[in-house]
Scaffold this motif. Structure first.
Motif, PDB file in Angstrom:
ATOM      1  N   THR A  15      -4.208   1.451   3.877  1.00 56.41           N
ATOM      2  CA  THR A  15      -3.289   2.346   3.196  1.00 56.41           C
ATOM      3  C   THR A  15      -3.354   2.385   1.614  1.00 56.41           C
ATOM      4  O   THR A  15      -3.114   1.245   1.063  1.00 56.41           O
ATOM      5  N   HIS A  35       9.640  -0.077   5.802  1.00 60.10           N
ATOM      6  CA  HIS A  35       8.664   0.902   6.198  1.00 60.10           C
ATOM      7  C   HIS A  35       7.991   0.537   7.347  1.00 60.10           C
ATOM      8  O   HIS A  35       7.191  -0.395   7.318  1.00 60.10           O
ATOM      9  N   THR A  74       4.073   1.527   8.782  1.00 59.51           N
ATOM     10  CA  THR A  74       2.931   2.597   8.510  1.00 59.51           C
ATOM     11  C   THR A  74       2.844   3.458   9.676  1.00 59.51           C
ATOM     12  O   THR A  74       2.370   4.791   9.824  1.00 59.51           O
ATOM     13  N   VAL A  99       2.801   7.852   6.429  1.00 61.17           N
ATOM     14  CA  VAL A  99       2.513   7.629   4.831  1.00 61.17           C
ATOM     15  C   VAL A  99       0.811   7.862   4.397  1.00 61.17           C
ATOM     16  O   VAL A  99       0.001   7.627   5.482  1.00 61.17           O
ATOM     17  N   ILE A 147       0.759   4.821  -1.287  1.00 62.25           N
ATOM     18  CA  ILE A 147       1.808   4.304  -2.117  1.00 62.25           C
ATOM     19  C   ILE A 147       1.560   4.417  -3.424  1.00 62.25           C
ATOM     20  O   ILE A 147       0.435   4.204  -3.977  1.00 62.25           O
ATOM     21  N   LEU A 161       6.737   5.859  -2.010  1.00 65.12           N
ATOM     22  CA  LEU A 161       6.038   6.216  -0.598  1.00 65.12           C
ATOM     23  C   LEU A 161       5.670   7.697  -0.536  1.00 65.12           C
ATOM     24  O   LEU A 161       6.640   8.657  -0.727  1.00 65.12           O
ATOM     25  N   SER A 169       4.161  10.794   1.830  1.00 64.89           N
ATOM     26  CA  SER A 169       3.500  11.023   3.174  1.00 64.89           C
ATOM     27  C   SER A 169       2.675  12.193   3.258  1.00 64.89           C
ATOM     28  O   SER A 169       2.475  12.879   2.259  1.00 64.89           O
ATOM     29  N   GLU A 191       8.325  12.339  -0.430  1.00 71.10           N
ATOM     30  CA  GLU A 191       8.209  11.116  -1.366  1.00 71.10           C
ATOM     31  C   GLU A 191       9.733  10.346  -1.094  1.00 71.10           C
ATOM     32  O   GLU A 191      10.854  10.678  -0.973  1.00 71.10           O
ATOM     33  N   THR A 219       7.266  -3.501   3.894  1.00 70.85           N
ATOM     34  CA  THR A 219       6.389  -2.783   4.836  1.00 70.85           C
ATOM     35  C   THR A 219       5.734  -3.394   6.027  1.00 70.85           C
ATOM     36  O   THR A 219       5.771  -4.446   5.943  1.00 70.85           O
TER      37      THR A 219
END
Length: 416
Positions: free
Chosen positions: A114, A153, A155, A223, A226, A233, A235, A240, A248
Protein backbone atom coordinates in the motif's frame (compact mmCIF):
# COMPACT_ATOMS: atom_id res chain seq x y z
CA UNK A 1 11.52 -44.70 2.03
CA UNK A 2 8.71 -42.27 1.18
CA UNK A 3 9.20 -38.62 2.09
CA UNK A 4 6.52 -36.28 3.44
CA UNK A 5 7.71 -32.68 3.42
CA UNK A 6 5.73 -30.06 5.35
CA UNK A 7 6.54 -26.44 4.56
CA UNK A 8 5.66 -24.30 7.58
CA UNK A 9 5.78 -25.14 11.27
CA UNK A 10 2.84 -22.99 12.34
CA UNK A 11 -0.57 -24.18 13.50
CA UNK A 12 -1.57 -26.32 10.50
CA UNK A 13 1.92 -27.64 9.75
CA UNK A 14 2.57 -28.68 13.35
CA UNK A 15 -0.80 -30.42 13.65
CA UNK A 16 -0.22 -32.30 10.39
CA UNK A 17 3.21 -33.46 11.57
CA UNK A 18 1.81 -34.73 14.87
CA UNK A 19 -1.23 -36.48 13.45
CA UNK A 20 0.51 -38.13 10.49
CA UNK A 21 3.61 -39.19 12.38
CA UNK A 22 1.36 -41.39 14.51
CA UNK A 23 -0.34 -42.90 11.45
CA UNK A 24 2.53 -43.37 9.00
CA UNK A 25 4.82 -46.37 9.37
CA UNK A 26 8.22 -45.11 10.50
CA UNK A 27 9.94 -47.72 8.39
CA UNK A 28 8.16 -46.45 5.28
CA UNK A 29 7.85 -42.69 5.79
CA UNK A 30 10.28 -39.89 6.62
CA UNK A 31 8.53 -36.72 7.88
CA UNK A 32 10.27 -33.32 7.71
CA UNK A 33 9.06 -29.82 8.64
CA UNK A 34 10.74 -26.74 7.15
CA UNK A 35 10.50 -23.23 8.58
CA UNK A 36 12.67 -20.12 8.59
CA UNK A 37 13.12 -20.01 12.38
CA UNK A 38 12.40 -21.95 15.58
CA UNK A 39 9.88 -19.46 17.03
CA UNK A 40 6.28 -20.64 17.14
CA UNK A 41 3.97 -17.66 17.63
CA UNK A 42 0.53 -17.99 19.21
CA UNK A 43 -1.08 -15.48 16.90
CA UNK A 44 -4.35 -14.85 18.84
CA UNK A 45 -2.18 -13.46 21.64
CA UNK A 46 -1.13 -10.53 19.44
CA UNK A 47 -4.58 -9.02 19.97
CA UNK A 48 -4.00 -8.69 23.72
CA UNK A 49 -0.37 -7.61 23.70
CA UNK A 50 -1.04 -3.92 22.84
CA UNK A 51 -3.34 -3.63 25.89
CA UNK A 52 -0.80 -5.11 28.31
CA UNK A 53 -2.93 -8.13 29.25
CA UNK A 54 -0.42 -10.61 27.87
CA UNK A 55 3.36 -10.63 27.56
CA UNK A 56 5.46 -11.57 24.52
CA UNK A 57 7.12 -14.49 26.30
CA UNK A 58 3.68 -16.07 26.82
CA UNK A 59 2.97 -16.32 23.09
CA UNK A 60 6.32 -17.45 21.64
CA UNK A 61 7.74 -20.93 22.18
CA UNK A 62 10.22 -23.17 20.30
CA UNK A 63 8.74 -25.02 17.33
CA UNK A 64 10.86 -28.05 18.13
CA UNK A 65 9.06 -28.44 21.45
CA UNK A 66 5.78 -29.26 19.68
CA UNK A 67 7.09 -31.69 17.05
CA UNK A 68 7.14 -35.39 17.95
CA UNK A 69 10.09 -37.76 17.86
CA UNK A 70 10.60 -38.99 14.33
CA UNK A 71 9.94 -35.60 12.72
CA UNK A 72 12.96 -33.67 11.42
CA UNK A 73 12.97 -29.87 11.67
CA UNK A 74 14.95 -28.02 9.01
CA UNK A 75 15.52 -24.29 9.51
CA UNK A 76 15.99 -22.25 6.36
CA UNK A 77 14.32 -19.89 3.91
CA UNK A 78 12.36 -21.61 1.14
CA UNK A 79 13.51 -20.36 -2.24
CA UNK A 80 11.53 -22.54 -4.66
CA UNK A 81 9.34 -25.58 -5.10
CA UNK A 82 10.19 -27.46 -8.29
CA UNK A 83 7.00 -29.45 -8.75
CA UNK A 84 8.35 -31.16 -11.88
CA UNK A 85 11.21 -32.81 -9.99
CA UNK A 86 9.49 -33.01 -6.56
CA UNK A 87 12.20 -30.87 -5.00
CA UNK A 88 12.21 -27.96 -2.55
CA UNK A 89 15.21 -25.67 -2.82
CA UNK A 90 16.28 -23.60 0.17
CA UNK A 91 18.17 -20.32 0.13
CA UNK A 92 21.82 -21.31 -0.06
CA UNK A 93 21.11 -24.18 -2.43
CA UNK A 94 20.16 -27.09 -0.16
CA UNK A 95 17.65 -29.39 -1.85
CA UNK A 96 14.98 -31.50 -0.18
CA UNK A 97 13.08 -34.07 -2.21
CA UNK A 98 9.55 -35.23 -1.48
CA UNK A 99 6.95 -37.76 -2.48
CA UNK A 100 4.12 -35.78 -0.88
CA UNK A 101 4.24 -32.06 -0.11
CA UNK A 102 2.11 -30.06 2.34
CA UNK A 103 2.32 -26.27 2.04
CA UNK A 104 1.35 -24.64 5.34
CA UNK A 105 3.35 -21.42 5.28
CA UNK A 106 0.36 -19.20 6.02
CA UNK A 107 0.00 -15.53 5.13
CA UNK A 108 1.87 -12.46 6.33
CA UNK A 109 1.05 -8.73 6.50
CA UNK A 110 2.53 -6.81 3.58
CA UNK A 111 2.52 -3.08 4.34
CA UNK A 112 4.80 -2.57 1.33
CA UNK A 113 1.81 -3.24 -0.95
CA UNK A 114 0.00 0.00 0.00
CA UNK A 115 1.65 3.27 -1.08
CA UNK A 116 2.59 5.39 1.93
CA UNK A 117 1.99 2.71 4.56
CA UNK A 118 5.72 2.15 5.08
CA UNK A 119 6.41 5.88 4.88
CA UNK A 120 7.71 8.20 7.59
CA UNK A 121 4.65 7.61 9.82
CA UNK A 122 5.23 3.84 10.07
CA UNK A 123 5.49 2.92 13.75
CA UNK A 124 5.05 6.59 14.63
CA UNK A 125 1.34 7.15 13.95
CA UNK A 126 0.73 4.09 11.72
CA UNK A 127 0.83 0.68 13.39
CA UNK A 128 -0.21 -2.93 12.85
CA UNK A 129 -0.79 -5.67 15.41
CA UNK A 130 -0.55 -8.80 13.22
CA UNK A 131 3.18 -9.10 13.95
CA UNK A 132 5.07 -9.38 17.23
CA UNK A 133 7.13 -6.24 16.70
CA UNK A 134 4.05 -4.36 15.47
CA UNK A 135 1.93 -5.31 18.48
CA UNK A 136 4.79 -4.41 20.82
CA UNK A 137 5.25 -0.98 19.22
CA UNK A 138 1.50 -0.37 19.30
CA UNK A 139 1.43 -1.01 23.06
CA UNK A 140 3.73 1.96 23.62
CA UNK A 141 1.66 4.11 21.23
CA UNK A 142 -1.59 3.35 23.06
CA UNK A 143 -0.02 4.11 26.43
CA UNK A 144 0.96 7.59 25.19
CA UNK A 145 -2.32 8.25 23.33
CA UNK A 146 -4.21 11.06 25.06
CA UNK A 147 -7.04 11.61 22.61
CA UNK A 148 -7.79 12.36 19.00
CA UNK A 149 -8.90 10.26 16.07
CA UNK A 150 -8.15 6.54 16.39
CA UNK A 151 -8.78 4.76 13.08
CA UNK A 152 -8.86 0.95 12.79
CA UNK A 153 -8.45 -0.05 9.16
CA UNK A 154 -8.55 -3.19 7.00
CA UNK A 155 -6.76 -2.93 3.67
CA UNK A 156 -8.45 -5.86 1.91
CA UNK A 157 -9.76 -9.38 2.45
CA UNK A 158 -8.86 -12.14 3.12
CA UNK A 159 -6.92 -11.60 6.35
CA UNK A 160 -5.86 -13.77 9.25
CA UNK A 161 -8.79 -13.96 11.67
CA UNK A 162 -11.25 -11.59 9.97
CA UNK A 163 -12.87 -10.64 13.29
CA UNK A 164 -9.57 -9.53 14.90
CA UNK A 165 -9.88 -5.89 13.72
CA UNK A 166 -13.36 -5.75 15.27
CA UNK A 167 -12.00 -7.23 18.49
CA UNK A 168 -9.23 -4.66 18.56
CA UNK A 169 -11.81 -1.89 18.09
CA UNK A 170 -13.97 -3.14 20.97
CA UNK A 171 -10.92 -3.57 23.22
CA UNK A 172 -9.62 -0.11 22.32
CA UNK A 173 -12.98 1.37 23.31
CA UNK A 174 -12.85 -0.43 26.67
CA UNK A 175 -9.18 0.50 27.17
CA UNK A 176 -9.84 4.21 26.61
CA UNK A 177 -12.84 4.08 28.93
CA UNK A 178 -10.72 2.48 31.64
CA UNK A 179 -8.19 5.27 31.23
CA UNK A 180 -10.96 7.85 31.48
CA UNK A 181 -10.24 9.43 28.09
CA UNK A 182 -12.89 7.85 25.85
CA UNK A 183 -14.71 11.21 25.51
CA UNK A 184 -11.50 12.70 24.12
CA UNK A 185 -11.23 10.09 21.39
CA UNK A 186 -13.15 9.40 18.21
CA UNK A 187 -12.94 5.80 16.99
CA UNK A 188 -13.52 5.05 13.31
CA UNK A 189 -13.71 1.54 11.82
CA UNK A 190 -12.71 1.56 8.14
CA UNK A 191 -13.46 -1.60 6.17
CA UNK A 192 -13.59 -2.74 2.53
CA UNK A 193 -16.75 -4.68 3.41
CA UNK A 194 -20.26 -3.21 3.18
CA UNK A 195 -20.63 -3.60 6.94
CA UNK A 196 -19.05 -4.96 10.11
CA UNK A 197 -18.92 -8.55 8.81
CA UNK A 198 -19.38 -10.52 5.60
CA UNK A 199 -22.64 -12.28 6.56
CA UNK A 200 -25.84 -10.30 7.18
CA UNK A 201 -27.02 -11.67 10.56
CA UNK A 202 -23.61 -11.29 12.20
CA UNK A 203 -23.04 -7.98 10.42
CA UNK A 204 -26.26 -6.57 11.85
CA UNK A 205 -25.42 -7.76 15.36
CA UNK A 206 -21.82 -6.57 15.31
CA UNK A 207 -22.81 -3.30 13.66
CA UNK A 208 -25.24 -2.62 16.50
CA UNK A 209 -22.43 -3.23 18.99
CA UNK A 210 -20.29 -0.65 17.22
CA UNK A 211 -23.18 1.84 17.28
CA UNK A 212 -23.68 1.29 21.03
CA UNK A 213 -20.04 2.19 21.60
CA UNK A 214 -20.25 5.32 19.41
CA UNK A 215 -17.82 3.84 16.88
CA UNK A 216 -18.20 5.26 13.35
CA UNK A 217 -18.10 2.76 10.48
CA UNK A 218 -16.68 3.76 7.08
CA UNK A 219 -17.75 0.88 4.77
CA UNK A 220 -16.78 -0.09 1.21
CA UNK A 221 -13.45 1.70 1.63
CA UNK A 222 -10.72 0.42 -0.71
CA UNK A 223 -7.55 2.26 0.22
CA UNK A 224 -5.42 3.61 -2.61
CA UNK A 225 -2.70 5.19 -0.49
CA UNK A 226 -1.83 6.77 2.82
CA UNK A 227 -1.00 10.45 2.63
CA UNK A 228 1.71 10.74 5.26
CA UNK A 229 1.88 14.55 5.06
CA UNK A 230 -1.76 14.99 6.08
CA UNK A 231 -2.05 11.65 7.96
CA UNK A 232 -5.01 10.59 5.84
CA UNK A 233 -6.32 7.36 4.33
CA UNK A 234 -7.30 7.97 0.71
CA UNK A 235 -9.64 5.55 -1.11
CA UNK A 236 -9.85 4.82 -4.83
CA UNK A 237 -13.17 6.69 -4.99
CA UNK A 238 -11.62 9.81 -3.49
CA UNK A 239 -12.90 9.55 0.08
CA UNK A 240 -10.50 10.61 2.82
CA UNK A 241 -10.28 9.49 6.44
CA UNK A 242 -7.88 11.53 8.59
CA UNK A 243 -6.26 9.99 11.66
CA UNK A 244 -4.12 10.80 14.65
CA UNK A 245 -3.40 7.14 15.36
CA UNK A 246 -3.93 4.54 12.64
CA UNK A 247 -4.09 0.82 13.46
CA UNK A 248 -4.10 -0.91 10.11
CA UNK A 249 -4.30 -4.47 8.88
CA UNK A 250 -2.07 -4.49 5.80
CA UNK A 251 -2.75 -6.67 2.78
CA UNK A 252 -2.24 -10.33 3.73
CA UNK A 253 -0.30 -12.44 1.22
CA UNK A 254 1.07 -15.94 1.06
CA UNK A 255 4.78 -16.73 0.94
CA UNK A 256 6.81 -15.34 -1.95
CA UNK A 257 8.21 -18.76 -2.87
CA UNK A 258 4.66 -19.79 -3.82
CA UNK A 259 4.69 -17.14 -6.55
CA UNK A 260 8.22 -17.97 -7.67
CA UNK A 261 7.22 -21.62 -7.97
CA UNK A 262 4.12 -20.90 -10.07
CA UNK A 263 1.87 -22.48 -7.45
CA UNK A 264 -0.28 -19.52 -6.36
CA UNK A 265 -2.80 -16.88 -7.32
CA UNK A 266 -2.31 -13.10 -7.20
CA UNK A 267 -2.14 -13.22 -3.38
CA UNK A 268 0.31 -16.16 -3.38
CA UNK A 269 -2.44 -18.49 -2.11
CA UNK A 270 -2.39 -22.05 -3.42
CA UNK A 271 -5.56 -23.01 -5.35
CA UNK A 272 -6.93 -26.25 -3.90
CA UNK A 273 -10.06 -28.35 -3.85
CA UNK A 274 -11.98 -26.72 -1.00
CA UNK A 275 -13.08 -30.08 0.42
CA UNK A 276 -9.81 -32.08 0.24
CA UNK A 277 -7.07 -29.37 0.10
CA UNK A 278 -5.39 -31.13 -2.82
CA UNK A 279 -3.77 -28.73 -5.28
CA UNK A 280 -5.83 -28.18 -8.41
CA UNK A 281 -2.62 -28.53 -10.44
CA UNK A 282 -0.52 -31.22 -8.74
CA UNK A 283 -1.61 -34.61 -7.40
CA UNK A 284 1.15 -34.73 -4.77
CA UNK A 285 0.79 -31.24 -3.27
CA UNK A 286 -1.67 -30.18 -0.56
CA UNK A 287 -2.07 -26.73 1.00
CA UNK A 288 -3.52 -26.28 4.49
CA UNK A 289 -4.23 -23.50 6.95
CA UNK A 290 -3.96 -19.93 5.71
CA UNK A 291 -1.80 -20.91 2.71
CA UNK A 292 -4.68 -22.06 0.50
CA UNK A 293 -7.50 -20.23 -1.26
CA UNK A 294 -10.53 -21.94 0.30
CA UNK A 295 -13.44 -19.48 0.80
CA UNK A 296 -13.60 -19.47 4.58
CA UNK A 297 -11.90 -17.70 7.48
CA UNK A 298 -8.14 -17.81 7.84
CA UNK A 299 -8.38 -18.82 11.48
CA UNK A 300 -6.92 -21.38 13.85
CA UNK A 301 -10.24 -23.19 14.11
CA UNK A 302 -10.24 -23.75 10.35
CA UNK A 303 -6.74 -25.23 10.59
CA UNK A 304 -7.93 -27.51 13.40
CA UNK A 305 -11.10 -28.75 11.71
CA UNK A 306 -9.49 -29.08 8.28
CA UNK A 307 -6.49 -31.07 9.54
CA UNK A 308 -8.90 -33.55 11.16
CA UNK A 309 -10.44 -34.18 7.73
CA UNK A 310 -7.09 -34.06 5.92
CA UNK A 311 -5.37 -36.71 8.06
CA UNK A 312 -7.87 -39.40 7.09
CA UNK A 313 -7.90 -38.28 3.46
CA UNK A 314 -4.11 -38.29 3.23
CA UNK A 315 -3.91 -41.91 4.38
CA UNK A 316 -6.45 -42.87 1.71
CA UNK A 317 -4.61 -40.80 -0.90
CA UNK A 318 -1.22 -42.47 -0.40
CA UNK A 319 -2.92 -45.88 -0.45
CA UNK A 320 -4.23 -45.08 -3.93
CA UNK A 321 -7.82 -44.83 -2.73
CA UNK A 322 -10.35 -42.02 -3.30
CA UNK A 323 -10.41 -39.42 -0.52
CA UNK A 324 -13.76 -39.83 1.24
CA UNK A 325 -13.54 -36.94 3.73
CA UNK A 326 -15.07 -33.61 2.74
CA UNK A 327 -14.32 -30.40 4.64
CA UNK A 328 -17.41 -28.18 4.94
CA UNK A 329 -15.65 -24.89 5.72
CA UNK A 330 -16.34 -25.14 9.45
CA UNK A 331 -15.00 -22.20 11.46
CA UNK A 332 -15.70 -20.72 14.84
CA UNK A 333 -14.24 -17.65 16.47
CA UNK A 334 -14.48 -16.04 19.88
CA UNK A 335 -14.89 -12.27 19.57
CA UNK A 336 -13.62 -10.19 22.48
CA UNK A 337 -15.98 -7.27 23.06
CA UNK A 338 -14.35 -5.58 26.06
CA UNK A 339 -15.33 -5.34 29.71
CA UNK A 340 -14.64 -9.02 30.36
CA UNK A 341 -17.19 -10.19 27.80
CA UNK A 342 -17.14 -11.82 24.40
CA UNK A 343 -19.29 -13.63 21.88
CA UNK A 344 -18.84 -16.62 19.61
CA UNK A 345 -19.66 -17.31 15.97
CA UNK A 346 -19.85 -20.75 14.33
CA UNK A 347 -20.39 -21.21 10.59
CA UNK A 348 -19.30 -23.00 7.41
CA UNK A 349 -19.36 -22.64 3.62
CA UNK A 350 -23.15 -22.79 3.43
CA UNK A 351 -24.43 -21.56 6.81
CA UNK A 352 -23.81 -18.09 8.15
CA UNK A 353 -23.26 -17.37 11.87
CA UNK A 354 -26.55 -17.83 13.73
CA UNK A 355 -27.62 -17.14 17.32
CA UNK A 356 -27.90 -20.00 19.81
CA UNK A 357 -25.53 -22.02 21.97
CA UNK A 358 -22.36 -24.05 21.32
CA UNK A 359 -21.43 -26.85 21.26
CA UNK A 360 -24.58 -28.22 22.91
CA UNK A 361 -28.17 -26.98 22.61
CA UNK A 362 -29.43 -24.82 25.51
CA UNK A 363 -26.58 -25.64 27.95
CA UNK A 364 -23.82 -24.40 25.64
CA UNK A 365 -21.78 -23.43 27.60
CA UNK A 366 -20.93 -20.76 25.03
CA UNK A 367 -23.35 -18.25 23.56
CA UNK A 368 -23.53 -17.70 19.81
CA UNK A 369 -23.84 -14.04 18.81
CA UNK A 370 -24.44 -13.25 22.47
CA UNK A 371 -22.10 -11.31 24.75
CA UNK A 372 -21.27 -12.93 28.06
CA UNK A 373 -18.36 -13.60 30.40
CA UNK A 374 -18.18 -17.30 29.49
CA UNK A 375 -17.17 -16.47 25.95
CA UNK A 376 -14.44 -14.16 27.26
CA UNK A 377 -13.06 -16.86 29.54
CA UNK A 378 -13.34 -19.38 26.73
CA UNK A 379 -11.10 -17.21 24.57
CA UNK A 380 -8.55 -16.85 27.35
CA UNK A 381 -8.60 -20.58 28.10
CA UNK A 382 -7.94 -21.38 24.46
CA UNK A 383 -4.27 -20.42 24.84
CA UNK A 384 -3.74 -23.39 27.19
CA UNK A 385 -5.74 -25.64 24.85
CA UNK A 386 -3.64 -24.48 21.91
CA UNK A 387 -0.26 -25.30 23.46
CA UNK A 388 -1.28 -28.53 25.21
CA UNK A 389 -3.96 -30.12 23.04
CA UNK A 390 -4.30 -28.53 19.62
CA UNK A 391 -0.68 -28.34 18.47
CA UNK A 392 0.27 -31.81 19.75
CA UNK A 393 -2.65 -33.16 17.72
CA UNK A 394 -4.50 -34.58 20.70
CA UNK A 395 -8.18 -35.32 20.48
CA UNK A 396 -10.49 -32.35 21.17
CA UNK A 397 -14.15 -33.37 21.57
CA UNK A 398 -15.54 -31.01 18.96
CA UNK A 399 -16.90 -32.22 15.61
CA UNK A 400 -14.88 -31.15 12.58
CA UNK A 401 -18.11 -30.60 10.63
CA UNK A 402 -20.50 -27.88 11.66
CA UNK A 403 -23.64 -28.93 13.46
CA UNK A 404 -26.96 -27.07 13.46
CA UNK A 405 -27.61 -28.25 17.02
CA UNK A 406 -28.29 -25.28 19.27
CA UNK A 407 -28.63 -22.79 16.42
CA UNK A 408 -31.76 -20.96 15.32
CA UNK A 409 -32.79 -18.32 12.84
CA UNK A 410 -33.38 -14.97 14.54
CA UNK A 411 -36.96 -13.79 14.78
CA UNK A 412 -37.45 -10.63 12.73
CA UNK A 413 -39.48 -7.81 14.20
CA UNK A 414 -42.65 -7.09 12.17
CA UNK A 415 -42.52 -4.01 9.99
CA UNK A 416 -44.68 -1.17 11.33
Amino acid sequence: MQRLLILGGGTAGTMVANKLRRRLDRGDWQVTVVDHDDDHLYQPGLLFLPFGTIQAQQIVKPRRHFLPDGVDLVLGEIALVDADTNTVILAGGRELSYDQLVIATGVSPRPDQTPGMLGPQWRRSVFDFFSLDGATALKAALESFEGGRLVVHITDMPIKCPVAPLEFTFLADAYLRARGIRDRAEIVYVTPLPGAFTKPIAAEHLGAMLDERRIVVEPDFLVERIDTDTKTLVSYDGREVPFDLLVTVPLNMGADFVARSGLGDELNLVPVDRHTFLSTRHADIFALGDANDIPTSKAGSVAHFSVEVFADNFCEHIAGQPMTGSFDGHANCFIESGGGKGLLIDFNYDTEPLPGSYPLPVIGPFGLLRENARNHWGKLAFRWIYWHLLLPGRRIPLPSHMSMAGKHQPVKEPQS
